[in-house]
Scaffold this active site. Structure first.
Site, short mmCIF file in Angstrom:
data_model
loop_
_atom_site.label_atom_id
_atom_site.label_comp_id
_atom_site.label_asym_id
_atom_site.label_seq_id
_atom_site.Cartn_x
_atom_site.Cartn_y
_atom_site.Cartn_z
N ASP A 52 0.87 -1.09 -0.05
CA ASP A 52 -0.15 -0.09 -0.07
C ASP A 52 0.80 1.28 -0.08
O ASP A 52 0.34 2.35 -0.21
CB ASP A 52 -1.07 0.11 1.28
CG ASP A 52 -0.54 -0.19 2.45
OD1 ASP A 52 0.88 -0.14 2.45
OD2 ASP A 52 -1.08 0.00 3.49
N SER A 53 2.24 1.16 0.11
CA SER A 53 3.03 2.08 -0.38
C SER A 53 3.11 2.81 -1.44
O SER A 53 3.42 4.00 -2.00
CB SER A 53 4.64 1.58 0.05
OG SER A 53 4.79 0.49 -0.87
N ASP A 91 -0.90 -6.05 -0.41
CA ASP A 91 -1.71 -5.58 0.99
C ASP A 91 -2.98 -5.22 0.95
O ASP A 91 -3.44 -4.68 0.09
CB ASP A 91 -0.76 -4.02 1.01
CG ASP A 91 0.36 -4.23 1.80
OD1 ASP A 91 0.61 -5.02 2.67
OD2 ASP A 91 1.27 -3.03 1.73
N LYS A 121 -1.44 -9.34 2.85
CA LYS A 121 -0.58 -8.90 4.06
C LYS A 121 -1.58 -7.91 4.82
O LYS A 121 -2.03 -7.17 4.14
CB LYS A 121 0.63 -8.05 3.56
CG LYS A 121 1.20 -7.64 4.77
CD LYS A 121 2.99 -7.64 4.37
CE LYS A 121 3.20 -6.06 3.75
NZ LYS A 121 2.91 -4.90 4.70
N GLU A 123 -1.98 -5.49 8.61
CA GLU A 123 -0.86 -4.96 9.50
C GLU A 123 -1.68 -4.96 10.93
O GLU A 123 -2.79 -4.98 11.19
CB GLU A 123 -0.67 -3.31 9.37
CG GLU A 123 0.11 -3.16 8.22
CD GLU A 123 0.23 -1.43 7.99
OE1 GLU A 123 -0.22 -0.73 9.20
OE2 GLU A 123 0.89 -1.05 6.94
N GLU A 190 8.70 -4.32 10.78
CA GLU A 190 9.42 -2.89 10.30
C GLU A 190 9.69 -1.94 11.53
O GLU A 190 9.12 -1.77 12.43
CB GLU A 190 8.03 -2.33 9.78
CG GLU A 190 8.62 -1.04 9.23
CD GLU A 190 7.72 -0.48 7.90
OE1 GLU A 190 6.65 -1.07 7.58
OE2 GLU A 190 7.88 0.57 7.40
O1 KIV Z 1 3.54 -0.99 1.77
C1 KIV Z 1 4.77 -1.59 1.81
O2 KIV Z 1 5.61 -1.18 0.86
C2 KIV Z 1 5.34 -2.30 2.94
C3 KIV Z 1 6.52 -2.43 3.03
C4 KIV Z 1 7.41 -1.27 3.58
C5 KIV Z 1 6.92 -3.55 3.82
O3 KIV Z 1 4.35 -2.63 3.64
#
Ligand code: KIV
Length: 272
Positions: A52-53, A91, A121, A123, A190
């Site tokens: 989600d980055s 994510d 994934k 959190e 992280e």
């Molecule tokens: O969204 C992302 O890129 C991440 C990484 C920083 C692990 O969750």
């Protein structure tokens, strides 16, 4: 520890477990589009994370919170069309799994059906255990994410190192164990002290993939645009830059502009 690196035609969850058992480190990078994913996959990466980055890197938002499920599906399906070798983890964006476990399952099913991703994934630890159980019960592999969890940035207010204090470190250890027992196949940890991350990695059967968590874990993940030096404003201690593409691309763009303005481009050979 085995010295011969096993060649995997296709990376699966089983291959990742074997890598951990053999002491082979797992390499993971982000991708959000077809072209980048093709290069990353072709380079032999083990896991692509459609993170989600993308909210920061692709859309220019300050946080990961605004990105939507539809947008994540768009990015993930572009990545899936490119890959031949690696495992693709997607994510679940903010607001698509925290409501309740039914919502978490519905969001995960949409990701799996509409993008073709291989795993999701999420959190968090004990607070999302019901959601993780429900997603897993549908046969969808889950990767956990502990330590600095960017979707909770407004709860903490900063992106500083997490779990430096005993109580927070203890909670992280318990959460990691819980995620393993629930059935997660791996956990991203992280920005926590290296010693703590190593202790967690050594105590669990499943791989721990670190970002800013030192070298004692089972693998590493970086945001591709950061490690390529395309982004400039983000410079944490853990980020190693393997290229300076911001400067290289700027140089190429400047040369193109110069050539267009001077009518050097296109030349006789570059036209019909
Ligand atoms: O969204 C992302 O890129 C991440 C990484 C920083 C692990 O969750």
């Amino acid at each position: 520890m085995s010295s011969a690196k096993k060649q995997y035609k296709r990376i699966t969850i089983k291959s990742l477990m074997e890598m951990k058992a053999n002491g082979e480190k797992i390499a993971m990078l982000t991708s959000y589009d077809y072209t980048m994913a093709k290069i990353v996959d072709n380079s032999g990466i083990d896991i692509i994370l459609v993170g989600d980055s993308a909210s920061n890197v692709m859309a220019g938002h300050e946080t990961t919170l605004p990105i939507t499920l539809d947008q994540m599906i768009y990015h993930a399906s572009s990545v899936i069309r490119a890959i031949e070798h690696c495992l693709v983890v997607v994510d679940l964006p903010f607001g698509t799994y925290q409501g309740n476990s039914r919502q978490a399952l519905e969001s995960s099913i949409r990701i799996m059906k509409e993008s073709g991703g291989h795993a999701v994934k999420l959190e968090g630890g004990s607070e999302i255990s019901e959601s993780i159980t429900r997603i897993l019960s549908a046969g969808i592999p889950v990767m956990g994410h502990l330590g600095l969890t960017p979707q909770s940035i407004y709860k903490f207010g900063t992106y500083t190192v997490r779990a430096k204090k005993e109580a927070e470190a203890e909670k992280l250890k318990q959460d990691a164990l819980l995620l393993q027992e629930l059935g997660c196949f791996a956990i991203v940890i992280e920005k926590v002290p290296a010693k703590l991350a190593e202790e967690v990695a050594k105590s669990l059967r499943i791989p721990i993939i670190g970002i800013g968590a030192g070298g004692g874990v089972d693998g590493q993940v970086l945001v591709t645009h950061d490690m390529l030096g395309m982004t400039q404003e983000f410079s944490p201690r853990f980020l190693r830059r393997y290229a300076n593409l911001f400067d290289e691309m700027s140089e190429a763009f400047k040369n193109y502009i110069k050539d267009v303005k001077s009518t050097d481009f296109p030349n006789k050979k570059e036209q019909y």
